[in-house]
Write an enzyme that holds these catalytic residues in place. Sequence first.
Site, PDB file in Angstrom:
ATOM      1  N   CYS A   3       0.854  -1.192   0.000  1.00  0.00           N
ATOM      2  CA  CYS A   3       0.000   0.000   0.000  1.00  0.00           C
ATOM      3  C   CYS A   3       0.888   1.239   0.000  1.00  0.00           C
ATOM      4  O   CYS A   3       1.731   1.422   0.878  1.00  0.00           O
ATOM      5  CB  CYS A   3      -0.911   0.000   1.224  1.00  0.00           C
ATOM      6  SG  CYS A   3      -1.766   1.568   1.467  1.00  0.00           S
ATOM      7  N   CYS A   6       0.693   3.437   3.162  1.00  0.00           N
ATOM      8  CA  CYS A   6       1.380   2.794   4.291  1.00  0.00           C
ATOM      9  C   CYS A   6       2.895   2.997   4.143  1.00  0.00           C
ATOM     10  O   CYS A   6       3.584   3.298   5.115  1.00  0.00           O
ATOM     11  CB  CYS A   6       1.058   1.300   4.358  1.00  0.00           C
ATOM     12  SG  CYS A   6      -0.545   0.922   5.080  1.00  0.00           S
ATOM     13  N   HIS A  45      -3.826   1.406   8.491  1.00  0.00           N
ATOM     14  CA  HIS A  45      -4.405   1.112   7.186  1.00  0.00           C
ATOM     15  C   HIS A  45      -5.905   0.843   7.315  1.00  0.00           C
ATOM     16  O   HIS A  45      -6.322  -0.179   7.854  1.00  0.00           O
ATOM     17  CB  HIS A  45      -3.723  -0.095   6.528  1.00  0.00           C
ATOM     18  CG  HIS A  45      -4.268  -0.371   5.161  1.00  0.00           C
ATOM     19  ND1 HIS A  45      -3.805   0.261   4.029  1.00  0.00           N
ATOM     20  CD2 HIS A  45      -5.292  -1.169   4.760  1.00  0.00           C
ATOM     21  CE1 HIS A  45      -4.499  -0.162   2.979  1.00  0.00           C
ATOM     22  NE2 HIS A  45      -5.417  -1.029   3.399  1.00  0.00           N
ATOM     23  N   ASN A  84     -12.905  10.898  -0.916  1.00  0.00           N
ATOM     24  CA  ASN A  84     -13.453  10.124  -2.029  1.00  0.00           C
ATOM     25  C   ASN A  84     -13.672   8.699  -1.514  1.00  0.00           C
ATOM     26  O   ASN A  84     -12.826   8.165  -0.788  1.00  0.00           O
ATOM     27  CB  ASN A  84     -12.491  10.120  -3.215  1.00  0.00           C
ATOM     28  CG  ASN A  84     -12.335  11.507  -3.825  1.00  0.00           C
ATOM     29  OD1 ASN A  84     -13.251  12.312  -3.775  1.00  0.00           O
ATOM     30  ND2 ASN A  84     -11.174  11.789  -4.376  1.00  0.00           N
ATOM     31  N   GLY A  90     -14.464   8.267  -6.964  1.00  0.00           N
ATOM     32  CA  GLY A  90     -13.191   8.865  -7.384  1.00  0.00           C
ATOM     33  C   GLY A  90     -11.992   8.436  -6.552  1.00  0.00           C
ATOM     34  O   GLY A  90     -10.919   9.025  -6.664  1.00  0.00           O
ATOM     35  N   HIS A  95      -6.378   3.570   0.711  1.00  0.00           N
ATOM     36  CA  HIS A  95      -5.968   3.837   2.096  1.00  0.00           C
ATOM     37  C   HIS A  95      -6.586   5.190   2.413  1.00  0.00           C
ATOM     38  O   HIS A  95      -6.279   6.186   1.739  1.00  0.00           O
ATOM     39  CB  HIS A  95      -4.431   3.848   2.200  1.00  0.00           C
ATOM     40  CG  HIS A  95      -3.890   4.126   3.569  1.00  0.00           C
ATOM     41  ND1 HIS A  95      -2.899   3.358   4.152  1.00  0.00           N
ATOM     42  CD2 HIS A  95      -4.187   5.094   4.474  1.00  0.00           C
ATOM     43  CE1 HIS A  95      -2.608   3.841   5.354  1.00  0.00           C
ATOM     44  NE2 HIS A  95      -3.382   4.909   5.562  1.00  0.00           N
ATOM     45  N   HIS A  97      -7.894   8.710   3.126  1.00  0.00           N
ATOM     46  CA  HIS A  97      -7.191   9.998   3.131  1.00  0.00           C
ATOM     47  C   HIS A  97      -8.184  11.127   2.957  1.00  0.00           C
ATOM     48  O   HIS A  97      -9.135  11.019   2.192  1.00  0.00           O
ATOM     49  CB  HIS A  97      -6.114  10.047   2.046  1.00  0.00           C
ATOM     50  CG  HIS A  97      -6.593   9.630   0.686  1.00  0.00           C
ATOM     51  ND1 HIS A  97      -6.743   8.303   0.322  1.00  0.00           N
ATOM     52  CD2 HIS A  97      -6.969  10.353  -0.392  1.00  0.00           C
ATOM     53  CE1 HIS A  97      -7.184   8.232  -0.921  1.00  0.00           C
ATOM     54  NE2 HIS A  97      -7.349   9.476  -1.379  1.00  0.00           N
ATOM     55  N   HIS A  99      -8.636  14.828   1.647  1.00  0.00           N
ATOM     56  CA  HIS A  99      -8.030  15.854   0.786  1.00  0.00           C
ATOM     57  C   HIS A  99      -8.285  17.230   1.402  1.00  0.00           C
ATOM     58  O   HIS A  99      -9.429  17.564   1.729  1.00  0.00           O
ATOM     59  CB  HIS A  99      -8.684  15.840  -0.599  1.00  0.00           C
ATOM     60  CG  HIS A  99      -8.423  14.625  -1.427  1.00  0.00           C
ATOM     61  ND1 HIS A  99      -7.467  14.573  -2.421  1.00  0.00           N
ATOM     62  CD2 HIS A  99      -9.001  13.396  -1.417  1.00  0.00           C
ATOM     63  CE1 HIS A  99      -7.483  13.375  -2.996  1.00  0.00           C
ATOM     64  NE2 HIS A  99      -8.405  12.650  -2.410  1.00  0.00           N
TER      65      HIS A  99
END
Length: 107
Positions: A3, A6, A45, A84, A90, A95, A97, A99
């Site tokens: 990943c 990670c 993760h 997303n 999208g 993993h 996240h 934005h």
Amino acid sequence: MDCMFCKIAKGEIPSTKVFENNKIIAFDDIHPKALVHILVVPKKHIESVKHLQESDKDLIGELFLAAQKIAKDKGLEGYKLVFNVGREGGQLVDHLHLHLLSGDFNG
Ligand code: 5GP
Ligand code: ZN
């Protein structure tokens, strides 16, 4: 585990780090979609919002507070925070996240 985020969290892949504590790392997006485009990422993760568990709720709060701190430290007047979720949402990196985007949304 293979990943990318990670590996970034472990320092195995380089990134332009803007924030880090024991649970979270934040770094500049490699292909920015705004003047400021930072990814705020839990070191744990978790695949996506779909995979969040009850026990992750403090971590999610901390992701938003980290984003708030980064924005404040950078003097951002306004910004957009986006998760997303899944391919149809999208999401390309599996993993979790957040934005953090600010400025120039025409590009
Ligand atoms: P997603 O589409 O999954 O919500 O967002 C993934 C984001 O990760 C994209 O904006 C993409 O530009 C960024 N990204 C993908 N690979 C890397 C990488 O190796 N380093 C960094 N800093 N960002 C990446
Ligand atoms: Zn991961």
